[in-house]
Design a protein around this motif. Structure first.
Motif, PDB file in Angstrom:
ATOM      1  N   UNK A   1      12.982   3.391   0.467  1.00  0.00           N
ATOM      2  CA  UNK A   1      11.577   3.404   0.726  1.00  0.00           C
ATOM      3  C   UNK A   1      10.826   2.663   1.417  1.00  0.00           C
ATOM      4  N   UNK A   2      10.291   3.082   2.457  1.00  0.00           N
ATOM      5  CA  UNK A   2       9.272   2.270   3.242  1.00  0.00           C
ATOM      6  C   UNK A   2       7.941   2.026   2.828  1.00  0.00           C
ATOM      7  N   UNK A   3       7.294   1.383   3.626  1.00  0.00           N
ATOM      8  CA  UNK A   3       5.740   1.221   3.446  1.00  0.00           C
ATOM      9  C   UNK A   3       5.235  -0.068   4.161  1.00  0.00           C
ATOM     10  N   UNK A   4       6.269  -1.097   4.668  1.00  0.00           N
ATOM     11  CA  UNK A   4       5.894  -2.059   5.727  1.00  0.00           C
ATOM     12  C   UNK A   4       5.505  -1.306   7.075  1.00  0.00           C
TER      13      UNK A   4
ATOM     14  N   UNK B   1      -0.482  -1.549  -1.126  1.00  0.00           N
ATOM     15  CA  UNK B   1       0.685  -2.285  -1.706  1.00  0.00           C
ATOM     16  C   UNK B   1       0.159  -4.033  -1.440  1.00  0.00           C
ATOM     17  N   UNK B   2       0.242  -4.001  -0.149  1.00  0.00           N
ATOM     18  CA  UNK B   2      -0.355  -5.863   0.294  1.00  0.00           C
ATOM     19  C   UNK B   2      -1.362  -5.580   1.438  1.00  0.00           C
TER      20      UNK B   2
ATOM     21  N   UNK C   1      -3.616  -6.043  -4.626  1.00  0.00           N
ATOM     22  CA  UNK C   1      -2.462  -5.595  -4.112  1.00  0.00           C
ATOM     23  C   UNK C   1      -1.468  -4.915  -5.265  1.00  0.00           C
ATOM     24  N   UNK C   2      -1.040  -3.838  -4.916  1.00  0.00           N
ATOM     25  CA  UNK C   2      -0.090  -3.073  -5.725  1.00  0.00           C
ATOM     26  C   UNK C   2       1.105  -3.572  -5.914  1.00  0.00           C
ATOM     27  N   UNK C   3       1.321  -4.908  -6.256  1.00  0.00           N
ATOM     28  CA  UNK C   3       2.735  -5.771  -6.117  1.00  0.00           C
ATOM     29  C   UNK C   3       2.907  -6.381  -7.369  1.00  0.00           C
ATOM     30  N   UNK C   4       4.030  -6.456  -7.636  1.00  0.00           N
ATOM     31  CA  UNK C   4       4.806  -7.573  -8.764  1.00  0.00           C
ATOM     32  C   UNK C   4       5.486  -8.288  -7.890  1.00  0.00           C
ATOM     33  N   UNK C   5       5.443  -9.771  -8.127  1.00  0.00           N
ATOM     34  CA  UNK C   5       6.058 -10.792  -7.420  1.00  0.00           C
ATOM     35  C   UNK C   5       6.322 -11.888  -8.308  1.00  0.00           C
TER      36      UNK C   5
ATOM     37  N   UNK D   1       1.639  -3.679   3.763  1.00  0.00           N
ATOM     38  CA  UNK D   1       2.546  -2.821   2.856  1.00  0.00           C
ATOM     39  C   UNK D   1       1.713  -1.769   2.207  1.00  0.00           C
ATOM     40  N   UNK D   2       2.304  -0.353   2.427  1.00  0.00           N
ATOM     41  CA  UNK D   2       1.433   0.995   1.908  1.00  0.00           C
ATOM     42  C   UNK D   2       1.939   0.994   0.775  1.00  0.00           C
TER      43      UNK D   2
END
Length: 307
Positions: free
Chosen positions: A194-197, A175-176, A90-94, A238-239
């Motif tokens: 910014x969208x993506x969900x 993204x997810x 996943x391209x995500x910081x969390x 998420x994209x």
């Protein structure tokens, strides 16, 4: 067709019945909807956006550049394999905020702002659960009582602060990954630029459009069980994007690990219908979810005891 947007303030007037019906329909047909006029102060939402964006820049951005996702994508690009994608990354910081864990120190206003925000979101979560109970024909606070093990424990309330930084190759990594949420009710304050969900409905992916100052509600697996499948947890993802650093702040109102989850009994006394789900301890479900989050939820329900 679009993810429903519901004006929560209409519950207080002559349109209450219609608004309750809108919420019921959204829970049944989508498992996702957006709330406007939800009662969370707009100035607080603005402060949350500010401190979370600043926190990422001050404490997280440099670390993400050295993350596993970045390293794997760079390796993939360098390999020259044109058609290969990263399907398990996943391209995500969390990071997660709970009442009893360590929070970021920067910016200085972060802790105060996010503590205030979490208090407001928890109140909204419990209000929404009461609405769901009303629509399902359950006694008030049934879900909260179930989540707390009939008052023996506190329901879990955590907040996941995510950023999805610009990705140089959105065609190679997401993204997810596709998943449903394990817990109860999820309240998301997402980026308004910014969208993506996206959410899956009838085999088609739909954007959850970025709308200013809305709170996105989605149904988790445990609400699906309690409602005996009347409300469904929805597959979502998420994209990635080459432009913009998408912010996502999701708060989870979940059962305590010790809570027993099962299809509810209506206040009239009878089962909603023949039980399609087993009775299980939420902690046992979470052990399965940790291994099968990105697999079909039906497999998780089978693993926990569905025949």
């Amino acid at each position: 067709m679009a993810v429903p947007v519901i004006d929560l303030s209409k519950l207080e007037g002559s349109e209450r019945a219609a608004t309750m019906a809108e919420i019921a329909s959204a829970c049944e047909e989508w498992g996702f909807f957006q709330l406007v006029n939800h009662g969370i102060p707009l100035d607080l939402l603005d402060r949350v956006k500010k401190v979370c964006s600043e926190c990422y820049k001050m404490e997280r951005e440099e670390g993400f550049k050295d993350s596993k996702a970045v390293q794997l994508l760079n390796d993939l690009i360098d390999s020259g394999e044109a058609c290969k994608t990263l399907d398990d990354v996943d391209w995500e910081d969390v990071f997660i905020l709970q009442d009893d864990n360590q929070w970021p120190s920067n910016p200085l206003q972060f802790k105060e702002t996010m503590k205030e925000y979490r208090l407001e979101l928890k109140k909204l979560a419990e209000k929404m659960l009461n609405i769901l109970e009303d629509n399902l024909g359950l006694s008030q606070d049934h879900i909260k009582q179930t989540f707390s093990g009939n008052g023996s424990h506190n329901p879990f309330f955590g907040t996941k602060v995510s950023h999805y930084p610009p990705c140089p190759r959105p065609d190679r990594v997401g993204g997810l990954r596709n998943h449903t949420d394990a817990g109860g009710l999820i309240l998301l304050f997402q980026d308004d630029k910014f969208g993506g969900l996206q959410v899956l409905k009838n085999g088609q992916w739909f954007d959850v459009q970025p709308l200013a100052s809305t709170i996105v509600i989605n149904i988790g697996d445990q609400i699906e069980v309690i409602s005996n499948g009347r409300y469904k947890s929805a597959l979502h993802r998420v994209l990635t994007s080459a432009n913009g650093n998408r912010r996502s702040i999701a708060s989870f109102y979940n059962p305590a690990l010790e809570a027993v989850i099962e299809p509810a009994v209506m206040s009239g006394g009878g089962k909603i219908e023949k039980a399609g789900y087993p009775s299980f301890v939420f902690g046992d479900y979470m052990e399965i979810y940790a291994k099968q989050k990105f697999m079909d939820k039906e497999l998780r329900f089978q693993s926990i005891g569905i025949n």
